[in-house]
Design a protein around this motif. Structure first.
Motif, PDB file in Angstrom:
ATOM      1  N   GLY C 450       0.949  -1.552   0.036  1.00  0.00           N
ATOM      2  CA  GLY C 450      -0.336   0.051   0.099  1.00  0.00           C
ATOM      3  C   GLY C 450       0.569   0.979   0.154  1.00  0.00           C
ATOM      4  O   GLY C 450       0.695   1.851  -0.434  1.00  0.00           O
ATOM      5  N   VAL C 451       1.509   1.504   0.753  1.00  0.00           N
ATOM      6  CA  VAL C 451       2.751   2.530   0.934  1.00  0.00           C
ATOM      7  C   VAL C 451       3.432   2.759  -0.401  1.00  0.00           C
ATOM      8  O   VAL C 451       3.885   3.900  -0.998  1.00  0.00           O
ATOM      9  CB  VAL C 451       3.093   2.876   1.925  1.00  0.00           C
ATOM     10  N   VAL C 452       4.064   1.459  -0.848  1.00  0.00           N
ATOM     11  CA  VAL C 452       4.760   1.797  -1.881  1.00  0.00           C
ATOM     12  C   VAL C 452       3.805   2.379  -3.360  1.00  0.00           C
ATOM     13  O   VAL C 452       4.204   2.998  -4.359  1.00  0.00           O
ATOM     14  CB  VAL C 452       5.434   1.109  -2.478  1.00  0.00           C
ATOM     15  N   ASN C 453       2.531   1.795  -3.115  1.00  0.00           N
ATOM     16  CA  ASN C 453       1.516   1.995  -4.603  1.00  0.00           C
ATOM     17  C   ASN C 453       1.541   3.564  -4.218  1.00  0.00           C
ATOM     18  O   ASN C 453       1.314   4.074  -4.747  1.00  0.00           O
ATOM     19  CB  ASN C 453       0.366   1.657  -4.194  1.00  0.00           C
ATOM     20  N   SER C 454       1.701   4.366  -2.923  1.00  0.00           N
ATOM     21  CA  SER C 454       0.285   5.472  -2.232  1.00  0.00           C
ATOM     22  C   SER C 454       2.605   6.447  -3.543  1.00  0.00           C
ATOM     23  O   SER C 454       1.871   7.428  -4.485  1.00  0.00           O
ATOM     24  CB  SER C 454       1.407   5.425  -1.074  1.00  0.00           C
ATOM     25  N   VAL C 455       3.317   5.787  -2.957  1.00  0.00           N
ATOM     26  CA  VAL C 455       4.637   6.510  -4.158  1.00  0.00           C
ATOM     27  C   VAL C 455       4.359   6.508  -5.418  1.00  0.00           C
ATOM     28  O   VAL C 455       4.800   7.794  -5.847  1.00  0.00           O
ATOM     29  CB  VAL C 455       5.819   5.976  -3.142  1.00  0.00           C
ATOM     30  N   ILE C 456       4.023   5.715  -5.722  1.00  0.00           N
ATOM     31  CA  ILE C 456       4.272   5.059  -7.424  1.00  0.00           C
ATOM     32  C   ILE C 456       2.857   6.050  -7.457  1.00  0.00           C
ATOM     33  O   ILE C 456       2.685   6.783  -8.555  1.00  0.00           O
ATOM     34  CB  ILE C 456       3.908   3.999  -7.960  1.00  0.00           C
ATOM     35  N   SER C 457       1.445   5.971  -6.733  1.00  0.00           N
ATOM     36  CA  SER C 457       0.539   7.341  -7.492  1.00  0.00           C
ATOM     37  C   SER C 457       1.007   9.211  -7.572  1.00  0.00           C
ATOM     38  O   SER C 457       0.397   9.305  -8.579  1.00  0.00           O
ATOM     39  CB  SER C 457      -0.662   7.309  -6.675  1.00  0.00           C
ATOM     40  N   ALA C 458       1.809   9.781  -6.773  1.00  0.00           N
ATOM     41  CA  ALA C 458       2.402  10.474  -6.457  1.00  0.00           C
ATOM     42  C   ALA C 458       2.876  11.505  -7.914  1.00  0.00           C
ATOM     43  O   ALA C 458       2.677  12.179  -8.664  1.00  0.00           O
ATOM     44  CB  ALA C 458       3.459  10.317  -5.114  1.00  0.00           C
ATOM     45  N   PHE C 459       3.678   9.805  -8.721  1.00  0.00           N
ATOM     46  CA  PHE C 459       3.887  10.374 -10.075  1.00  0.00           C
ATOM     47  C   PHE C 459       3.107  10.760 -10.733  1.00  0.00           C
ATOM     48  O   PHE C 459       3.177  11.596 -11.391  1.00  0.00           O
ATOM     49  CB  PHE C 459       4.741   9.133 -10.587  1.00  0.00           C
ATOM     50  N   TYR C 460       1.726  10.097 -10.980  1.00  0.00           N
ATOM     51  CA  TYR C 460       1.121  10.484 -11.748  1.00  0.00           C
ATOM     52  C   TYR C 460       0.036  11.959 -11.177  1.00  0.00           C
ATOM     53  O   TYR C 460       0.605  12.624 -12.008  1.00  0.00           O
ATOM     54  CB  TYR C 460       0.537   9.586 -12.655  1.00  0.00           C
ATOM     55  N   TYR C 461      -0.137  11.690 -10.403  1.00  0.00           N
ATOM     56  CA  TYR C 461      -0.850  13.205  -9.815  1.00  0.00           C
ATOM     57  C   TYR C 461      -0.208  15.051 -10.403  1.00  0.00           C
ATOM     58  O   TYR C 461      -0.861  15.594 -10.441  1.00  0.00           O
ATOM     59  CB  TYR C 461      -1.700  12.945  -8.422  1.00  0.00           C
ATOM     60  N   LEU C 462       1.002  14.031  -9.391  1.00  0.00           N
ATOM     61  CA  LEU C 462       2.365  15.798  -9.619  1.00  0.00           C
ATOM     62  C   LEU C 462       2.187  15.550 -10.885  1.00  0.00           C
ATOM     63  O   LEU C 462       2.681  17.199 -11.206  1.00  0.00           O
ATOM     64  CB  LEU C 462       3.243  15.454  -9.076  1.00  0.00           C
ATOM     65  N   GLU C 463       2.270  14.656 -12.332  1.00  0.00           N
ATOM     66  CA  GLU C 463       2.567  14.878 -13.458  1.00  0.00           C
ATOM     67  C   GLU C 463       1.162  16.472 -13.848  1.00  0.00           C
ATOM     68  O   GLU C 463       1.954  16.945 -14.894  1.00  0.00           O
ATOM     69  CB  GLU C 463       2.299  13.696 -14.748  1.00  0.00           C
ATOM     70  N   VAL C 464       0.127  16.096 -13.107  1.00  0.00           N
ATOM     71  CA  VAL C 464      -0.847  16.741 -13.958  1.00  0.00           C
ATOM     72  C   VAL C 464      -0.744  18.668 -13.232  1.00  0.00           C
ATOM     73  O   VAL C 464      -0.354  19.395 -13.449  1.00  0.00           O
ATOM     74  CB  VAL C 464      -2.362  16.739 -13.412  1.00  0.00           C
ATOM     75  N   VAL C 465      -0.298  18.373 -11.513  1.00  0.00           N
ATOM     76  CA  VAL C 465       0.645  19.323 -10.767  1.00  0.00           C
ATOM     77  C   VAL C 465       0.611  20.024 -11.809  1.00  0.00           C
ATOM     78  O   VAL C 465       1.040  21.162 -11.197  1.00  0.00           O
ATOM     79  CB  VAL C 465       0.216  18.613  -9.320  1.00  0.00           C
ATOM     80  N   ARG C 466       2.280  19.439 -11.748  1.00  0.00           N
ATOM     81  CA  ARG C 466       3.258  19.746 -12.553  1.00  0.00           C
ATOM     82  C   ARG C 466       2.963  21.093 -13.825  1.00  0.00           C
ATOM     83  O   ARG C 466       3.353  22.168 -13.781  1.00  0.00           O
ATOM     84  CB  ARG C 466       4.817  18.666 -12.986  1.00  0.00           C
ATOM     85  N   ARG C 467       1.837  20.372 -14.317  1.00  0.00           N
ATOM     86  CA  ARG C 467       1.618  21.061 -15.957  1.00  0.00           C
ATOM     87  C   ARG C 467       0.644  22.403 -15.295  1.00  0.00           C
ATOM     88  O   ARG C 467       0.709  23.251 -15.867  1.00  0.00           O
ATOM     89  CB  ARG C 467       0.593  19.844 -16.508  1.00  0.00           C
ATOM     90  N   MET C 468       0.423  22.225 -14.425  1.00  0.00           N
ATOM     91  CA  MET C 468      -0.354  22.922 -13.647  1.00  0.00           C
ATOM     92  C   MET C 468      -0.138  24.321 -13.614  1.00  0.00           C
ATOM     93  O   MET C 468       0.091  25.421 -14.083  1.00  0.00           O
ATOM     94  CB  MET C 468      -1.735  22.367 -12.717  1.00  0.00           C
ATOM     95  N   TYR C 469       1.111  24.646 -12.387  1.00  0.00           N
ATOM     96  CA  TYR C 469       1.556  25.303 -11.816  1.00  0.00           C
ATOM     97  C   TYR C 469       3.725  25.685 -12.311  1.00  0.00           C
ATOM     98  O   TYR C 469       3.844  26.582 -12.481  1.00  0.00           O
ATOM     99  CB  TYR C 469       2.202  24.646 -10.720  1.00  0.00           C
TER     100      TYR C 469
END
Lengths: 105, 517, 526
Positions: C450-469
């Motif tokens: 679960g925690v490993v997956n949480s870290v992986i998920s940060a990648f793609y969520y932050l990809e959108v955040v990156r584009r926004m900011y």
């Protein structure tokens, strides 16, 4: 030889398996819908047979009632299913699910 | 009036913690074009926590070993999660340091930050809350919350206002830290499930020692915390995020990264790993010591090879944090060291050095990054070899730079000396190979002197003949750090009397568990 | 209370939705020229009213006792109390569903005005009916009722997904959704027939009652008889389809991308809550004593689901599709909670041994669901916000959003942070409870996954955040939207914040729901 519960169960199991097999192999949307109907009818055979053989009190007909609901729902589902096939056909001019692939990853 | 004073005293920590958030809200409701007002609020709401924390320093009672200014409220009573704040000799100086560096950075920022200022200052204030909260929290869940809260604003600070490689640096920083913190989360949960009665309170858990004699479980919990803290420190080989993040971050971001964020890791070791998981620490004392040494030597060597001034300072941080790790390893060392009172005293000395080094490094590296920023704003590059003879144009700047370089290389009489000296002294008495750290000190001296020579001595160059000396904001932001570096150097006792009781109590708690064997 | 009062109180939200659903269908016949916005507002009213009625049910503490008493005195139909349950599980899920539905109604109005030309009243009517179906789904404790409710919900959703008639993507999405749905439903039905064969009844808690004595004797969970186990697994196909669990997730990305965006939000929030609640109803509550049979399977599926969802999400370029994979992975986290549940909780609560820590498991799921509903709705509201302006949901549409609409960008970022699990947002505490439950249950590997997956998920969520900011804006003009959409986004994020900070009341409510689930089998109406 007397026809017992196991015969019905085997029959329904076969029907169900045929349905699954069809779903996995056929590519025509209409054929797929037919396979789903096969599976649902397998369920109906099961329900009625179980009720008939395992329920000692003949006045309790849960299985039969269940089967009646399944039949009605199957009809409703088929309605929506065919409507969707028509919509697909209008938009894309094809109903072969392999060729319906605008969306993929 | 009496009541107000008492109220202030009772809620001092909460005030320091939440004023920045209030400031962030003020800024959010200011129009983005109204830059003057935004800056004004930022100054006010970083100055207030600083004022409060100066009062905290004055009101702090050094000889007391227990937590002071404790505030406790129930937060999630079903699970025993509380809002509990408190400071002791370990965390109080760090809180003050955080408030000081944040204020200094905000004062400095207007010269460097010209775009999207509203977001910048709001995030900066949020970051302060996260950092201060990490040092104050005495409940593991609260600690974790602040630990993570400090992560997000920094991600944006690097990613929006950073250098050319900022996006890569930002995501790398975020993911590294996230990996560590989720590992820590699992360790926290393991601790919780073995506590009786169930609690997330740090002091309560240290009292209970829920994993005492649990062998592998204690080791696993230790490793979870270790990963989180070691990434933050950063300990070799988890350090690769640091050069990227420090170099790409805007000046003020680098100041807080190097000055405070790194200390979150070492703070965690001293506050949590050592007293709460003494057996686990004991198992890994030697690797910790070796990695500390590697940090010192490797960091210094790589720093020496740098032409980019900011990278040089970044790698020097890795080296300096090695001394802190050395002190911590000394405290964790096994064998007779807990039964022999003399050796135990050396442990305290080593820990004193480690904590002193945290503060000293925060002051000096913060100042170094500000100085890098000052020259970058004028030259728009940071290549040491392209400077030369700067002293004749920028007298004050050159003097300050040399002053802090001397501090960094550990000149006796300045802050940097005492931390390194005490940490190595304590560690050396426990394990002789700690003496190898001297190599690092020598290399550090070499590259700082060489840098000063390359940048400030020699023939003045045409290209930077028109650089003005430091402006008012730069003066305001640098002088307090210089004064404190000097004071801590000539009168280390002032800081050591505050630190010492906390370190003694940490060693005492470890002795309670390990002393019997 | 008379039968009529009880009946109305018991079925209040359902009756209200039925009434308004039919009203929406007929209103257009009577007043063909009525402005289309009226239908949207009526839908909103339907959901708000539903939430109020659920609140009334929750806040009238002796309702359950009243019902029980009335059932014993034969004042309330036997057919009603044995098929339709109003326990904590039902009320909690209905509350969450209505909260999600209100936010969905808020974002629908603009979208409909922009994208639909005909059939608008029916669109709203179908939305009301799908929510009605979901309400029945979480309340039904009998297989026939359950099956009808699931089908009701599915059929309405198929039609809604296909509603963009000129858009082949929408038709295709609905077609795939339908084919997977029909197949899994048929499989589930077959499973139900096997369970019926194995137990001789269709009443869920009568089955539990058959297994309870065995549990009481040995004190350990046991594997069910073979037909029942196979039947359970086949039912898992239906429920897994509803919540988009691997390997029944195939429809999810396509349906999410092709369906009208409010319907995507509906599928990912309301429909998922109901599916998850039903899954808990059947597995944890009804077949809890048999957990030795299904826990390993669910634990494994949980691992596969979250890992697959997260890894596949990494490659997505369309934000709607990304949300599909993200919601698959969130189901993986939720399943950790179901897997960490075990019948010793029955015993703990029945006073046989001390509390162990897995008491976090089921309340954790409820809490997680609520937080997920808020955060996901916040995200979808912003997606619709952008889509209404840009006409697309690819990642490029979000570039520079922080400067074109700082509020939207901030809200989406906060929603994503909640989904990653950054405190103090709700997503963090949800994961905290679930991972904690897994650890306390000896499922450490699942917690680590679960925690490993949480870290992986940060990648793609932050990809959108990156584009926004971090990206410059694509176009200079600001992205504005109506008050309804923006307030939905704000409500979603504020909700995620609020239940993160005010964890206690939310968790207490979830606890109450959990107690009811565990005790439900023991409350016999006979």
């Amino acid at each position: 030889m007397e026809i017992g519960l196991s015969h019905y169960l085997i029959l329904s199991g076969l029907l169900f398996a045929i349905g699954i097999y069809g779903i996995l192999t056929r590519r025509n949307a209409i054929a797929l819908l037919m396979c789903v109907e096969l599976m649902l009818n397998a369920v109906n055979i099961n329900l009625v047979a179980i009720n008939r053989f395992l329920q000692p009190d003949w006045r309790i007909m849960t299985g039969q009632i269940f089967a009646a609901f399944v039949i009605v729902l199957a009809a409703a589902e088929a309605c929506v299913g065919f409507a969707l096939v028509i919509a697909i056909y209008r938009n894309l001019n094809r109903i072969n699910v392999d060729e319906i692939n605008l969306l993929k990853w | 009036m009496e009541g107000l004073g008492q109220w202030l005293y009772d809620h001092l920590l909460s005030l320091i913690l939440w004023t920045p958030v209030v400031g962030a809200l003020f800024i959010l409701f200011t129009h983005r074009e109204n830059v003057r007002q935004i800056r004004f609020w930022a100054h006010v709401f970083t100055f207030l926590p600083l004022a409060f924390s100066v009062y905290l320093w004055i009101a702090f009672n050094p000889p007391q070993m227990e937590m002071q200014f404790v505030e406790t409220y129930d937060w999630i009573p079903v699970l025993g999660i509380r809002y509990k704040l408190g400071v002791d000799g370990l965390s109080m100086p760090l809180v003050v340091l955080t408030a000081l560096l944040t204020f200094v950075s905000v004062v400095y920022s207007p010269t460097a930050i010209r775009v999207r200022e509203k977001e910048y200052y709001a995030l900066f204030l949020l970051l302060e809350t996260g950092l201060v909260g990490t040092f104050m929290a005495l409940d593991f869940v609260l600690f974790y919350v602040f630990w993570e809260v400090s992560l997000v604003p920094m991600y944006f600070l690097i990613g929006i206002w950073g250098g050319p490689q900022r996006e890569y640096a930002a995501i790398k920083f975020f993911l590294y830290t996230l990996v560590g913190s989720v590992a820590m989360l699992l360790s926290i949960l393991i601790l919780y499930f073995h506590s009786e009665p169930r609690t997330f309170g740090m002091t309560e858990l240290i009292e209970q020692q829920p994993l005492e004699g649990k062998g592998i479980l204690q080791v696993l919990a230790f490793l979870g915390f270790y990963l989180a803290f070691a990434i933050k420190v950063p300990v070799f080989p988890f350090h690769t995020w640091l050069p990227d993040a420090h170099v790409e971050a805007p000046t003020a971001g680098s100041v807080l990264l190097a000055g405070i964020l790194l200390k979150m890791g070492t703070y965690g070791f001293v506050r949590i790993s050592l007293p709460l998981l003494p057996e686990g620490s004991q198992v890994f004392w030697a690797p910790m010591g070796v990695l500390g040494l590697i940090n010192i030597i490797y960091g210094s060597l790589v720093a020496m090879a740098q032409d980019d001034l900011k990278k040089l300072v970044a790698y020097s941080s890795i080296g300096h944090m090695g001394f802190v790790m050395l002190g911590i390893a000394a405290a964790a060392m096994d064998g007779r060291s807990f039964t022999d009172p003399v050796l135990r005293d050396y442990k305290v000395i080593a820990l004193n050095g480690a904590t002193f080094q945290m503060i000293a490094h925060g002051l000096m590296t913060g100042a170094m990054f500000l100085l890098v920023g000052v020259i970058y704003e004028r030259a728009h590059h940071r290549d040491i070899n392209r400077f030369g003879g700067l002293w004749s144009q920028m007298v004050v700047y050159g003097s300050l730079f040399s002053f802090f370089s001397m501090g960094e290389l550990g000149l006796p009489g300045l802050a940097g000396f005492w931390g390194e000296f005490l940490a190595v002294l304590g560690a050396f008495q426990l394990f002789a190979w700690a003496g190898l750290a001297v190599i690092g000190i020598v290399i550090t001296a070499a590259y700082f002197l060489w840098t000063v020579q390359r940048m400030f001595l020699g023939e003045p160059k045409e290209a930077h003949s028109n650089y003005p000396d430091m402006n008012l904001q730069e003066h305001i932001s640098l002088w307090p750090l210089a004064v404190l570096t000097f004071l801590a150097g000539v009168y280390p006792k002032g800081l050591l009397t505050i630190i010492q009781p906390a370190m003694e109590s940490a060693v005492e708690k470890m002795t309670k568990v390990l002393g019997g064997g | 209370m008379t039968f009529k009062d009880l009946f109305i109180l018991l079925l209040g939200p359902e009756l209200w939705l039925t009434f308004l659903g039919f009203f929406l269908f007929t209103l257009d016949l009577i007043f063909p020229r009525a402005p289309k916005k009226v239908f949207g507002l009526l839908t909103l009213l339907a959901f708000v009213g539903g939430l109020v009625l659920v609140a009334a049910q929750v806040l009238s503490p002796d309702l359950a006792d009243e019902v029980r008493q009335a059932a014993q005195e034969n004042r309330l139909g036997y057919w009603l109390v044995t098929t339709f349950s109003l326990d904590g599980l039902a009320t909690f899920s209905k509350g969450a569903i209505f909260i999600g539905a209100i936010l969905i109604a808020l974002v629908t109005v603009d979208y409909v005005e922009k994208n639909l030309r005909e059939g608008i009243p029916e669109f709203y009517g179908l939305m009301v009916f799908s929510v009605l179906a979901l309400c029945f789904m979480v309340s039904s404790v009998e297989l026939i009722t359950l099956f009808l409710a699931i089908e009701f919900a599915s059929i309405s959703s198929y039609i809604l997904a296909a509603y963009l008639r000129g858009d082949p993507k929408s038709s295709e999405a609905a077609m795939k959704y339908f084919l997977v749905g029909a197949t899994t439903t048929a499989a589930g039905l077959y499973g139900m027939s096997l369970i019926y064969a194995g137990t001789g009844t269709t009443y869920l808690y009568e089955m539990t009652a058959q297994f309870m004595p065995q549990l009481g004797e040995t004190g350990v969970a046991f594997s069910p008889p073979l037909p029942v186990l196979i039947g359970l697994l086949m039912m898992l196909a239906t429920l897994g389809f509803k919540v988009a669990m691997v390997p029944f997730h195939g429809w999810c990305p396509d349906a999410y991308e092709g369906a009208p965006t409010p319907i995507t939000a509906f599928l990912s929030v309301a429909s998922k809550i109901a599916g998850m609640a039903t899954l808990m109803r059947v597995f944890a509550s009804g077949f809890g004593p048999l957990s030795a049979g299904w826990v390993p399977i669910l634990a494994f599926l949980s691992l596969v689901t979250m890992t697959f969802g997260n890894l596949a999400a990494l490659w997505q370029t369309n934000v709607k599709r990304l949300m599909a994979y993200s919601s698959i992975s969130q189901v993986g986290y939720l399943l950790i909670g179901v897997a960490a549940f075990s019948p010793s909780d029955f015993q703990t609560l029945l006073g046989m041994s001390t509390f162990q820590g897995s008491e976090m498991a089921l309340p954790g799921i409820f809490y997680f669901l609520l937080g997920y509903a808020f955060a996901n709705m916040g995200a979808f509201a912003v997606i619709i916000w952008v889509e209404n302006w840009e006409g697309a949901t690819d990642r490029e549409s979000f570039e520079g959003l922080a400067q074109r609409s700082p509020v939207a960008a901030a809200l989406l970022t906060l929603s994503f942070l909640s989904l990653i699990g950054i405190p103090p947002l709700a997503g963090f505490f949800g994961k905290f409870f679930l991972f904690g439950a897994a650890l306390s249950r000896g499922l450490g590997w699942l917690a680590i996954a679960g925690v490993v997956n949480s870290v992986i998920s940060a990648f793609y969520y932050l990809e959108v955040v990156r584009r926004m900011y971090f990206f410059p804006p694509r176009r200079p003009e600001r992205v504005s939207t109506s008050l309804m959409v923006s307030s939905a986004a704000v409500l979603g994020v504020v909700g995620a914040f609020a239940i993160g900070i005010l964890t206690e009341p939310a968790y207490q409510w979830a606890m109450a729901a959990f107690f009811d689930v565990v005790f439900a089998p023991n409350i016999s109406f006979r």
